[in-house]
Write a protein that holds these residues in place. Structure first.
Motif, PDB file in Angstrom:
ATOM      1  N   LEU A   1       8.459   6.769  27.229  1.00 35.67           N
ATOM      2  CA  LEU A   1       7.752   6.472  26.069  1.00 35.67           C
ATOM      3  C   LEU A   1       6.161   6.080  26.396  1.00 35.67           C
ATOM      4  O   LEU A   1       5.857   5.634  27.552  1.00 35.67           O
ATOM      5  CB  LEU A   1       8.355   4.852  25.439  1.00 35.67           C
ATOM      6  N   SER A   2       5.185   6.389  25.644  1.00 36.41           N
ATOM      7  CA  SER A   2       4.064   6.166  25.955  1.00 36.41           C
ATOM      8  C   SER A   2       3.601   4.740  25.866  1.00 36.41           C
ATOM      9  O   SER A   2       4.325   3.919  25.196  1.00 36.41           O
ATOM     10  CB  SER A   2       3.033   6.832  25.027  1.00 36.41           C
ATOM     11  N   ARG A   3       2.608   4.242  26.692  1.00 37.09           N
ATOM     12  CA  ARG A   3       2.183   2.846  26.746  1.00 37.09           C
ATOM     13  C   ARG A   3       1.713   2.359  25.149  1.00 37.09           C
ATOM     14  O   ARG A   3       2.078   1.212  24.834  1.00 37.09           O
ATOM     15  CB  ARG A   3       1.208   2.506  27.633  1.00 37.09           C
ATOM     16  N   GLU A   4       1.236   3.143  24.494  1.00 34.32           N
ATOM     17  CA  GLU A   4       0.665   3.025  23.412  1.00 34.32           C
ATOM     18  C   GLU A   4       1.801   2.662  22.164  1.00 34.32           C
ATOM     19  O   GLU A   4       1.732   1.716  21.777  1.00 34.32           O
ATOM     20  CB  GLU A   4      -0.069   4.130  22.630  1.00 34.32           C
ATOM     21  N   LEU A   5       2.873   3.491  22.223  1.00 35.66           N
ATOM     22  CA  LEU A   5       3.979   3.300  21.383  1.00 35.66           C
ATOM     23  C   LEU A   5       4.693   2.131  21.877  1.00 35.66           C
ATOM     24  O   LEU A   5       5.446   1.249  21.178  1.00 35.66           O
ATOM     25  CB  LEU A   5       4.922   4.574  21.438  1.00 35.66           C
ATOM     26  N   PHE A   6       5.021   1.767  23.241  1.00 34.13           N
ATOM     27  CA  PHE A   6       5.601   0.785  23.815  1.00 34.13           C
ATOM     28  C   PHE A   6       5.004  -0.444  23.262  1.00 34.13           C
ATOM     29  O   PHE A   6       5.692  -1.717  23.039  1.00 34.13           O
ATOM     30  CB  PHE A   6       5.501   0.979  25.150  1.00 34.13           C
ATOM     31  N   LEU A   7       3.777  -0.611  23.363  1.00 32.41           N
ATOM     32  CA  LEU A   7       3.180  -1.916  23.009  1.00 32.41           C
ATOM     33  C   LEU A   7       3.150  -2.160  21.270  1.00 32.41           C
ATOM     34  O   LEU A   7       3.416  -3.290  21.083  1.00 32.41           O
ATOM     35  CB  LEU A   7       1.487  -1.779  23.250  1.00 32.41           C
ATOM     36  N   LEU A   8       3.001  -1.002  20.654  1.00 34.54           N
ATOM     37  CA  LEU A   8       3.378  -1.037  19.173  1.00 34.54           C
ATOM     38  C   LEU A   8       4.572  -1.694  18.966  1.00 34.54           C
ATOM     39  O   LEU A   8       4.845  -2.668  18.030  1.00 34.54           O
ATOM     40  CB  LEU A   8       3.091   0.445  18.754  1.00 34.54           C
ATOM     41  N   ILE A   9       5.906  -1.043  19.441  1.00 37.16           N
ATOM     42  CA  ILE A   9       7.098  -1.696  19.224  1.00 37.16           C
ATOM     43  C   ILE A   9       7.283  -2.982  19.684  1.00 37.16           C
ATOM     44  O   ILE A   9       8.001  -4.068  19.025  1.00 37.16           O
ATOM     45  CB  ILE A   9       8.178  -0.691  19.991  1.00 37.16           C
ATOM     46  N   LYS A  10       6.690  -3.307  20.743  1.00 36.12           N
ATOM     47  CA  LYS A  10       6.811  -4.555  21.284  1.00 36.12           C
ATOM     48  C   LYS A  10       6.178  -5.739  20.498  1.00 36.12           C
ATOM     49  O   LYS A  10       6.641  -6.742  20.346  1.00 36.12           O
ATOM     50  CB  LYS A  10       6.386  -4.735  22.611  1.00 36.12           C
ATOM     51  N   ASN A  11       4.980  -5.395  20.027  1.00 35.82           N
ATOM     52  CA  ASN A  11       3.989  -6.056  19.111  1.00 35.82           C
ATOM     53  C   ASN A  11       5.156  -6.349  17.765  1.00 35.82           C
ATOM     54  O   ASN A  11       5.209  -7.353  17.103  1.00 35.82           O
ATOM     55  CB  ASN A  11       2.844  -5.601  18.524  1.00 35.82           C
ATOM     56  N   GLU A  12       5.754  -5.364  17.045  1.00 37.94           N
ATOM     57  CA  GLU A  12       6.503  -5.464  15.942  1.00 37.94           C
ATOM     58  C   GLU A  12       7.610  -6.424  16.307  1.00 37.94           C
ATOM     59  O   GLU A  12       7.904  -7.373  15.386  1.00 37.94           O
ATOM     60  CB  GLU A  12       7.202  -3.986  15.725  1.00 37.94           C
TER      61      GLU A  12
ATOM     62  N   MET B   1      10.937  -3.292   9.253  1.00 37.89           N
ATOM     63  CA  MET B   1      10.986  -4.286  10.027  1.00 37.89           C
ATOM     64  C   MET B   1      11.872  -5.557   9.338  1.00 37.89           C
ATOM     65  O   MET B   1      12.757  -6.308   9.848  1.00 37.89           O
ATOM     66  CB  MET B   1       9.513  -5.068  10.155  1.00 37.89           C
ATOM     67  N   PHE B   2      11.749  -5.608   7.791  1.00 39.04           N
ATOM     68  CA  PHE B   2      12.310  -6.642   7.288  1.00 39.04           C
ATOM     69  C   PHE B   2      14.019  -6.286   7.214  1.00 39.04           C
ATOM     70  O   PHE B   2      14.822  -7.168   7.411  1.00 39.04           O
ATOM     71  CB  PHE B   2      12.106  -6.574   5.664  1.00 39.04           C
ATOM     72  N   ASP B   3      14.530  -5.049   7.458  1.00 38.93           N
ATOM     73  CA  ASP B   3      15.853  -4.761   7.389  1.00 38.93           C
ATOM     74  C   ASP B   3      16.428  -5.422   8.799  1.00 38.93           C
ATOM     75  O   ASP B   3      17.460  -5.841   9.055  1.00 38.93           O
ATOM     76  CB  ASP B   3      15.694  -3.182   7.689  1.00 38.93           C
ATOM     77  N   PHE B   4      15.655  -5.105   9.848  1.00 39.80           N
ATOM     78  CA  PHE B   4      15.747  -5.881  11.235  1.00 39.80           C
ATOM     79  C   PHE B   4      15.864  -7.396  11.258  1.00 39.80           C
ATOM     80  O   PHE B   4      16.803  -7.905  11.747  1.00 39.80           O
ATOM     81  CB  PHE B   4      14.925  -5.364  12.138  1.00 39.80           C
ATOM     82  N   ILE B   5      15.046  -7.766  10.699  1.00 40.89           N
ATOM     83  CA  ILE B   5      14.756  -9.183  10.329  1.00 40.89           C
ATOM     84  C   ILE B   5      16.224  -9.891   9.603  1.00 40.89           C
ATOM     85  O   ILE B   5      16.643 -11.078  10.051  1.00 40.89           O
ATOM     86  CB  ILE B   5      13.497  -9.809   9.578  1.00 40.89           C
ATOM     87  N   GLU B   6      16.402  -9.179   8.548  1.00 37.35           N
ATOM     88  CA  GLU B   6      17.802  -9.675   7.757  1.00 37.35           C
ATOM     89  C   GLU B   6      18.960  -9.789   8.808  1.00 37.35           C
ATOM     90  O   GLU B   6      19.762 -10.515   8.664  1.00 37.35           O
ATOM     91  CB  GLU B   6      17.738  -8.845   6.421  1.00 37.35           C
ATOM     92  N   SER B   7      19.204  -8.620   9.309  1.00 38.94           N
ATOM     93  CA  SER B   7      20.249  -8.590  10.557  1.00 38.94           C
ATOM     94  C   SER B   7      20.263  -9.447  11.471  1.00 38.94           C
ATOM     95  O   SER B   7      21.209 -10.195  11.630  1.00 38.94           O
ATOM     96  CB  SER B   7      20.245  -7.206  10.844  1.00 38.94           C
TER      97      SER B   7
END
Length: 605
Positions: free
Chosen positions: A454-465, A525-531
């Motif tokens: 995983l690229s660092r850019e995508l890693f940080l994006l997912i981590k921030n999400e 993201m809201f789908d994940f939050i609901e779960s």
């Protein structure tokens, strides 16, 4: 064509495509050898991607960077969410795809890799020197040097097609069989055996009476890939009918004309995809079996008859089809058939899918005894990733079975081996509550980044999400709304919600509460939050399991909710207590939990 490659991938099916794609993405000079460039990623049977247990695998493939999720979304005709009456951890997405568009989209994505070459040719042998692969031998005397080989030949090894009392040394759709390669491989790889599979007939769309069928309409689930196509328009493409007493009469009176029951095939077939012959003989009290009619491509006329797999002769197949409501005048365009093919028991492979006896030789897909496009694609990724590790001399990448369905798949087949075609189910996962389709990118983020997938850019994006989602959950506990006449926290409102989230978040009071949070929250993201909110109570640490007398005799026949597969294994091996049960291979974790709960209730001392 270059004379030297890091890796040669043999076979252009779902496993081969994922393996060659990931190898070339990781910088390896890759050659994909296939017997037909026009059939790369061919949907040879059911025209769908996903399903129960399978869409969880596809969601993990998406995070890793595989092609299947993106191509499925691009070629989708109909989208369904399965298991909607159950919890979100076992809900699954199933996409009915246009099989011709799937091939073209897959090929288009594959050809974006500059380090990948594709060759239409047959491989007849592999070259091994001092226990290490060093090349592949092509028909007509061609030779390609390479440092590693990934074999993803699917059902092509020594395969035979059966229809009625006839057989032919061919593969699907009259393609050639790889009999010569199979005879060579058995000298290098242990555990060769054979399985069978089959496919139903296809019929002409124009000869169907749709007024007598039930249309299955599409849902609008969250796509596997990151963004939904804006141009998608749903068309009627899936219908349902049932077999009846007339169908049963035809099947039973002609059973000797089936290759499966006239002694021509003695191999084991897929338990969870039985032929129409098996359905009537194994389940004699049921005359009505569901048949799904699925359009195979948007601009074609062929319809796939899901649930009607058969190896009857042509005449009997026609009678069976025309006995079904709505198909009384249906014309068959392609007859069904059974296939017998060779596979190699994966217990002789490392968890990297590399052979234990030949260095640099990897196997992935149906050659390992699994069934399904999704399981094959996952193995292709694992083999490709670890082929890269092998070439570069770095540590292998091993997926954890406690945190990924891919890890469960690899552990099950390499640790326990295969006794029947292997299919993934959510019930195989011990931690299925936390291993959902909606959180794949969050739970695999650290693992993939630490292994340079995983690229660092995508890693940080997912981590921030993920961080934003956690903050939103905390915010929801302190945000109070008057909803349905009751003033309560946003957290509890989400907890009690039973509506589809795509409808729920569009309600003014809900959308205002979300926008008031301050950070952008998309539907994924809201789908994940609901779960997370709904399963929050189940994440609390469990009490340690009470000890049980594992050698105390148990009457397994009285235990409810055990799969037929588990019951058959218990009877076959004469299991009479929990200790002996633990020795059985590939028992679904859900069945083990049901047995444990039964022991606590009726056998506690």
């Amino acid at each position: 064509m270059s004379s030297e490659y890091h890796v040669v991938v043999i076979g252009g099916g779902h496993a081969g495509v994922e393996a060659s794609n990931i190898c070339s993405k990781l910088g390896l000079k890759t050659l994909l050898v296939t017997n037909s460039i026009d059939n790369i990623s061919k949907i040879s049977c059911n025209p769908s991607i996903g399903g129960i247990g399978k869409s969880q695998i596809v969601s993990e493939i998406n995070v890793i960077g595989g092609l299947m999720p993106k191509v499925a979304d691009m070629s989708g005709l109909s989208f369904k969410v399965l298991n909607t009456s159950k919890g979100k951890s076992v809900r699954s997405t199933r996409i009915q795809v246009d099989k011709h568009m799937y091939i073209s989209c897959s090929k288009s994505e594959l050809l974006k890799n500059s380090k990948l070459s594709i060759l239409q040719q047959d491989v007849v042998d592999i070259s091994i020197k001092k226990g290490i692969v060093n090349g592949v031998i092509l028909n007509f005397g061609g030779f390609v040097n390479c440092s590693s080989i990934i074999i993803t030949s699917g059902t092509f090894l020594n395969c035979k097609v059966f229809v009625g009392s006839d057989s032919s040394n061919m593969s699907r759709d009259n393609e050639s069989s790889s009999s010569f390669l199979s005879s060579k491989l058995k000298h290098y790889i242990r555990g060769i055996s054979s399985f069978k599979t089959g496919t139903p007939p296809r019929i002409d769309y124009r000869t169907i009476d749709f007024s007598r069928l039930l249309e299955i309409k599409s849902d609008t689930p969250i796509p596997f890939f990151h963004k939904r196509r804006k141009d998608i328009t749903f068309i009627p493409c899936c219908w349902q009918s049932k077999t009846n007493l007339k169908t049963e009469y035809i099947v039973r009176n002609n059973i000797s004309k089936s290759s499966i029951y006239n002694g021509l095939i003695d191999s084991i077939g897929p338990r969870y995809c039985p032929s129409i012959e098996d359905k009537y003989l194994r389940f004699p009290y049921n005359s009505n079996h569901t048949v799904f009619l699925e359009l195979e491509c948007k601009y074609g006329n062929e319809v796939y008859l899901g649930g009607l797999s058969t190896s009857f002769d042509f005449s009997t197949q026609s009678k069976i089809v025309r006995s079904i409501v709505g198909l009384e005048r249906a014309n068959i365009t392609r007859f069904g058939y059974a296939i017998k093919y060779d596979f190699f028991n994966p217990k002789y492979l490392k968890p990297t899918l590399e052979s234990k006896y030949v260095s640099g030789l990897f196997l992935a897909g149906q050659i390992n005894g699994t069934t399904g496009y999704e399981e094959a694609a996952a193995q292709g990724l694992v083999a490709g990733i670890n082929c890269n590790s092998y070439i570069r001399g770095i540590s292998p990448v091993l997926f954890d079975y406690k945190d990924s369905y891919i890890g469960i798949l690899i552990k099950d087949i390499t640790s326990n081996g295969i006794s029947e075609p292997y299919r993934m189910f959510t019930s195989r996962a011990e931690n299925r509550i936390s291993m959902r389709q909606d959180n794949s990118r969050y739970r695999l983020n650290d693992f993939l980044f630490s292994n340079n997938l995983l690229s660092r850019e995508l890693f940080l994006l997912i981590k921030n999400e993920r961080s934003v989602c956690s903050s939103f959950i905390n915010y929801s506990k302190s945000c109070f709304l008057k909803y349905a006449g009751i003033n309560e926290s946003f957290f509890n409102i989400i907890l009690k919600n039973k509506e589809d989230i795509s409808i729920f978040i569009k309600k003014p009071i809900i959308s205002n509460a979300i926008s008031s949070f301050g950070s952008s929250i998309n539907i994924r993201m809201f789908d994940f939050i609901e779960s997370e909110i709904k399963y929050s109570g189940y994440y609390r640490p469990r009490f340690k399991s009470r000890p049980i007398n594992i050698k105390r005799r148990i009457d397994f026949s009285k235990i409810k909710n055990l799969s037929n597969e588990t019951r058959e294994k218990i009877i076959r091996y004469g299991v009479c207590n929990f200790y002996e049960l633990g020795k059985l291979k590939n028992i679904k974790h859900a069945c083990i939990e049901n047995i444990r709960n039964h022991i606590y209730k009726y056998y506690s001392d």
